[in-house]
Design a protein around this motif. Structure first.
Motif, PDB file in Angstrom:
ATOM      1  N   MET A 226     -10.644 -14.492   0.679  1.00 41.13           N
ATOM      2  CA  MET A 226     -10.405 -15.920   0.520  1.00 41.13           C
ATOM      3  C   MET A 226     -11.345 -16.741   1.395  1.00 41.13           C
ATOM      4  O   MET A 226     -12.015 -17.671   0.920  1.00 41.13           O
ATOM      5  CB  MET A 226      -8.943 -16.235   0.868  1.00 41.13           C
ATOM      6  N   ILE A 227     -11.434 -16.399   2.678  1.00 35.74           N
ATOM      7  CA  ILE A 227     -12.246 -17.225   3.566  1.00 35.74           C
ATOM      8  C   ILE A 227     -13.743 -16.955   3.369  1.00 35.74           C
ATOM      9  O   ILE A 227     -14.569 -17.849   3.556  1.00 35.74           O
ATOM     10  CB  ILE A 227     -11.811 -17.051   5.042  1.00 35.74           C
ATOM     11  N   GLU A 228     -14.087 -15.753   2.936  1.00 33.27           N
ATOM     12  CA  GLU A 228     -15.484 -15.499   2.568  1.00 33.27           C
ATOM     13  C   GLU A 228     -15.889 -16.355   1.369  1.00 33.27           C
ATOM     14  O   GLU A 228     -16.990 -16.897   1.327  1.00 33.27           O
ATOM     15  CB  GLU A 228     -15.689 -14.023   2.239  1.00 33.27           C
ATOM     16  N   ALA A 229     -15.000 -16.472   0.397  1.00 31.79           N
ATOM     17  CA  ALA A 229     -15.295 -17.284  -0.785  1.00 31.79           C
ATOM     18  C   ALA A 229     -15.481 -18.752  -0.426  1.00 31.79           C
ATOM     19  O   ALA A 229     -16.248 -19.474  -1.075  1.00 31.79           O
ATOM     20  CB  ALA A 229     -14.178 -17.134  -1.819  1.00 31.79           C
ATOM     21  N   LEU A 230     -14.806 -19.187   0.647  1.00 35.58           N
ATOM     22  CA  LEU A 230     -14.975 -20.557   1.116  1.00 35.58           C
ATOM     23  C   LEU A 230     -16.290 -20.742   1.863  1.00 35.58           C
ATOM     24  O   LEU A 230     -16.753 -21.878   2.012  1.00 35.58           O
ATOM     25  CB  LEU A 230     -13.806 -20.957   2.023  1.00 35.58           C
ATOM     26  N   GLY A 231     -16.852 -19.629   2.364  1.00 33.79           N
ATOM     27  CA  GLY A 231     -18.166 -19.742   2.996  1.00 33.79           C
ATOM     28  C   GLY A 231     -18.294 -19.179   4.392  1.00 33.79           C
ATOM     29  O   GLY A 231     -19.365 -19.301   5.013  1.00 33.79           O
ATOM     30  N   LEU A 232     -17.246 -18.556   4.944  1.00 28.26           N
ATOM     31  CA  LEU A 232     -17.366 -17.960   6.273  1.00 28.26           C
ATOM     32  C   LEU A 232     -17.819 -16.511   6.133  1.00 28.26           C
ATOM     33  O   LEU A 232     -17.202 -15.724   5.408  1.00 28.26           O
ATOM     34  CB  LEU A 232     -16.028 -18.001   7.015  1.00 28.26           C
ATOM     35  N   SER A 233     -18.894 -16.144   6.808  1.00 27.60           N
ATOM     36  CA  SER A 233     -19.427 -14.792   6.672  1.00 27.60           C
ATOM     37  C   SER A 233     -18.529 -13.784   7.379  1.00 27.60           C
ATOM     38  O   SER A 233     -17.845 -14.101   8.355  1.00 27.60           O
ATOM     39  CB  SER A 233     -20.844 -14.712   7.245  1.00 27.60           C
ATOM     40  N   ARG A 234     -18.542 -12.559   6.863  1.00 31.31           N
ATOM     41  CA  ARG A 234     -17.671 -11.515   7.386  1.00 31.31           C
ATOM     42  C   ARG A 234     -17.959 -11.199   8.854  1.00 31.31           C
ATOM     43  O   ARG A 234     -17.082 -10.714   9.576  1.00 31.31           O
ATOM     44  CB  ARG A 234     -17.808 -10.246   6.527  1.00 31.31           C
ATOM     45  N   ASP A 235     -19.174 -11.473   9.321  1.00 28.50           N
ATOM     46  CA  ASP A 235     -19.492 -11.169  10.719  1.00 28.50           C
ATOM     47  C   ASP A 235     -18.805 -12.136  11.687  1.00 28.50           C
ATOM     48  O   ASP A 235     -18.915 -11.976  12.902  1.00 28.50           O
ATOM     49  CB  ASP A 235     -21.001 -11.151  10.959  1.00 28.50           C
ATOM     50  N   LYS A 236     -18.059 -13.121  11.147  1.00 32.55           N
ATOM     51  CA  LYS A 236     -17.292 -14.030  11.991  1.00 32.55           C
ATOM     52  C   LYS A 236     -15.791 -13.837  11.809  1.00 32.55           C
ATOM     53  O   LYS A 236     -14.993 -14.704  12.176  1.00 32.55           O
ATOM     54  CB  LYS A 236     -17.677 -15.482  11.682  1.00 32.55           C
ATOM     55  N   ILE A 237     -15.405 -12.684  11.269  1.00 32.43           N
ATOM     56  CA  ILE A 237     -13.991 -12.417  11.002  1.00 32.43           C
ATOM     57  C   ILE A 237     -13.543 -11.190  11.794  1.00 32.43           C
ATOM     58  O   ILE A 237     -14.216 -10.159  11.798  1.00 32.43           O
ATOM     59  CB  ILE A 237     -13.749 -12.185   9.502  1.00 32.43           C
ATOM     60  N   VAL A 238     -12.411 -11.320  12.456  1.00 33.29           N
ATOM     61  CA  VAL A 238     -11.735 -10.233  13.162  1.00 33.29           C
ATOM     62  C   VAL A 238     -10.397 -10.020  12.471  1.00 33.29           C
ATOM     63  O   VAL A 238      -9.808 -10.971  11.943  1.00 33.29           O
ATOM     64  CB  VAL A 238     -11.513 -10.596  14.648  1.00 33.29           C
ATOM     65  N   VAL A 239      -9.908  -8.783  12.453  1.00 30.73           N
ATOM     66  CA  VAL A 239      -8.614  -8.508  11.830  1.00 30.73           C
ATOM     67  C   VAL A 239      -7.648  -7.908  12.846  1.00 30.73           C
ATOM     68  O   VAL A 239      -8.052  -7.205  13.772  1.00 30.73           O
ATOM     69  CB  VAL A 239      -8.741  -7.561  10.617  1.00 30.73           C
ATOM     70  N   ASP A 240      -6.375  -8.218  12.657  1.00 29.41           N
ATOM     71  CA  ASP A 240      -5.307  -7.768  13.549  1.00 29.41           C
ATOM     72  C   ASP A 240      -4.121  -7.363  12.672  1.00 29.41           C
ATOM     73  O   ASP A 240      -3.609  -8.193  11.911  1.00 29.41           O
ATOM     74  CB  ASP A 240      -4.932  -8.909  14.494  1.00 29.41           C
ATOM     75  N   PRO A 241      -3.648  -6.109  12.747  1.00 23.38           N
ATOM     76  CA  PRO A 241      -2.528  -5.689  11.899  1.00 23.38           C
ATOM     77  C   PRO A 241      -1.193  -6.312  12.268  1.00 23.38           C
ATOM     78  O   PRO A 241      -0.218  -6.162  11.528  1.00 23.38           O
ATOM     79  CB  PRO A 241      -2.496  -4.170  12.080  1.00 23.38           C
ATOM     80  N   GLY A 242      -1.119  -7.017  13.400  1.00 22.53           N
ATOM     81  CA  GLY A 242       0.095  -7.761  13.723  1.00 22.53           C
ATOM     82  C   GLY A 242       1.249  -6.897  14.188  1.00 22.53           C
ATOM     83  O   GLY A 242       2.369  -7.016  13.670  1.00 22.53           O
ATOM     84  N   ILE A 243       1.006  -6.061  15.173  1.00 24.35           N
ATOM     85  CA  ILE A 243       2.074  -5.225  15.726  1.00 24.35           C
ATOM     86  C   ILE A 243       3.220  -6.124  16.202  1.00 24.35           C
ATOM     87  O   ILE A 243       3.013  -7.086  16.949  1.00 24.35           O
ATOM     88  CB  ILE A 243       1.543  -4.367  16.895  1.00 24.35           C
ATOM     89  N   GLY A 244       4.436  -5.817  15.749  1.00 27.15           N
ATOM     90  CA  GLY A 244       5.610  -6.560  16.186  1.00 27.15           C
ATOM     91  C   GLY A 244       5.904  -7.821  15.406  1.00 27.15           C
ATOM     92  O   GLY A 244       6.925  -8.471  15.645  1.00 27.15           O
ATOM     93  N   PHE A 245       5.047  -8.198  14.469  1.00 30.91           N
ATOM     94  CA  PHE A 245       5.252  -9.421  13.695  1.00 30.91           C
ATOM     95  C   PHE A 245       5.777  -9.053  12.307  1.00 30.91           C
ATOM     96  O   PHE A 245       5.015  -8.794  11.387  1.00 30.91           O
ATOM     97  CB  PHE A 245       3.949 -10.207  13.581  1.00 30.91           C
TER      98      PHE A 245
END
Length: 336
Positions: A226-245
């Motif tokens: 979604m955010i790549e399609a808006l124009g943010l490159s993948r090299d500016k994205i971090v992912v977090d599986p959300g432990i405890g959420f």
């Protein structure tokens, strides 16, 4: 049926000639586990991977906020809230909070995550003005320090970025405020996308998944797209599986056990498990401030699977543990 691939991460010598680097770092893998939605698992040679999967698992991750992603980075948690589950109410002023932040940096933090709204289970939403009032002066007082603003809200993120933050860490994974993704894209701001099942008010009521590892992967993949399609490159994205959420203890452990799967998203992985409730239960530590040993154990387990960033309360203890763990792992080699 779709295939998901989890690298079996290694770091020992000798490294086989056919091994692939994990995310461009020192760890490697020569085999993967293939996961499918029917619950089946299969061990495969890395040579059998589709080309696009091989590339995402092995390609180097670009630096983030000037920090190299080929080695673990420690993110210090600086909550400026009265009610966070572990460190809420620690400071009486922005100056005290900034002093605590600088102390974390001197203890070995590589960056700080500053948040003004508790997202513990059951927490209520904080008004935008109040959240800005808590975070903005602290960020300004920490000028020159790599900072992420921990918020779900565009107006808070905008104020934090203007004050000196350089990354937006959204625990809702860009689902709470429909304008936040566009704000990050328009200004080229790196973002951490975290998975959460619902908001803090209800996320722990009765969380259910078909397959927690694959469900979380699919959510993160969709938000990246979604955010790549808006124009943010993948090299500016971090992912977090959300432990405890929105996860039970079993869900948390399944995610930690399978953490390497998320390298297939082609982004740095942030692991935030510090002082979480499951650590208290398994480690028999009811008081969150007594959970440093368990938190460090989980952080090192994540780093062993290639997690690039660990988000922690106990910076000095984590830095010391990491230094010793790495020294033992390297075994006195010349490059240690």
């Amino acid at each position: 049926m779709r295939d998901y691939y989890r690298p079996l991460v290694r770091s020992d010598d000798p490294r086989p000639d056919d091994a692939l680097p994990l995310a461009g770092g020192p760890r490697w893998f020569s085999h993967v586990i293939r996961h499918r939605r029917d619950g089946s698992l299969a061990r495969l040679a890395a040579a059998a991977l589709p080309d696009d999967v091989r590339t995402r698992l092995s390609a180097p991750r670009p630096s983030l906020l000037g920090l190299p992603m080929d080695r673990p980075q420690i993110m210090g948690i600086l909550n400026v809230t009265p009610d966070s589950f572990s460190d809420g109410g620690s400071d009486r002023s922005a100056a005290e909070a900034a002093l605590r932040g600088r102390r974390m940096m001197s203890e070995g933090a590589d960056l700080l995550d500053i948040g003004g709204e508790s997202t513990r289970p059951g927490a209520q939403e904080v008004a935008v003005g109040e959240e800005i009032g808590r975070t903005e002066p602290v960020i300004r007082a920490l000028a020159g320090v790599p900072i992420s603003i921990d918020t779900r809200k565009t107006r808070v993120a905008r104020a934090g970025i203007r004050a000196g933050a350089a990354l937006v860490n959204d625990v809702s994974g860009l689902t709470f405020d429909p304008e936040l993704a566009g704000f990050c894209v328009d200004h080229g701001i790196p973002v951490c996308i975290m998975h959460s099942l619902g908001g803090p008010e209800t996320m722990q009521d009765d969380p259910r998944y078909d397959d927690v590892l694959l469900d979380v992967y699919d959510f993160l993949e969709a938000q990246i797209a979604m955010i790549e399609a808006l124009g943010l490159s993948r090299d500016k994205i971090v992912v977090d599986p959300g432990i405890g959420f929105g996860k039970t203890q079993a869900h948390n452990l399944a995610l930690l056990n399978g953490l390497a799967l998320f390298h297939g998203l082609g982004c740095p992985i942030l692991l935030g498990a510090s002082r979480k409730g499951f650590i208290g239960r398994l480690g028999e530590a009811p008081d969150p401030k007594d959970r440093a040993p368990g938190s460090i154990a989980v952080a090192l387990a994540g780093i062993s699977q290639g997690a690039q960033i660990v988000r922690v309360h106990d910076v000095a203890a984590t830095r010391q543990a990491l230094a010793l763990w790495q020294a033992v792992e390297q075994g006195g080699r010349d490059d240690a």
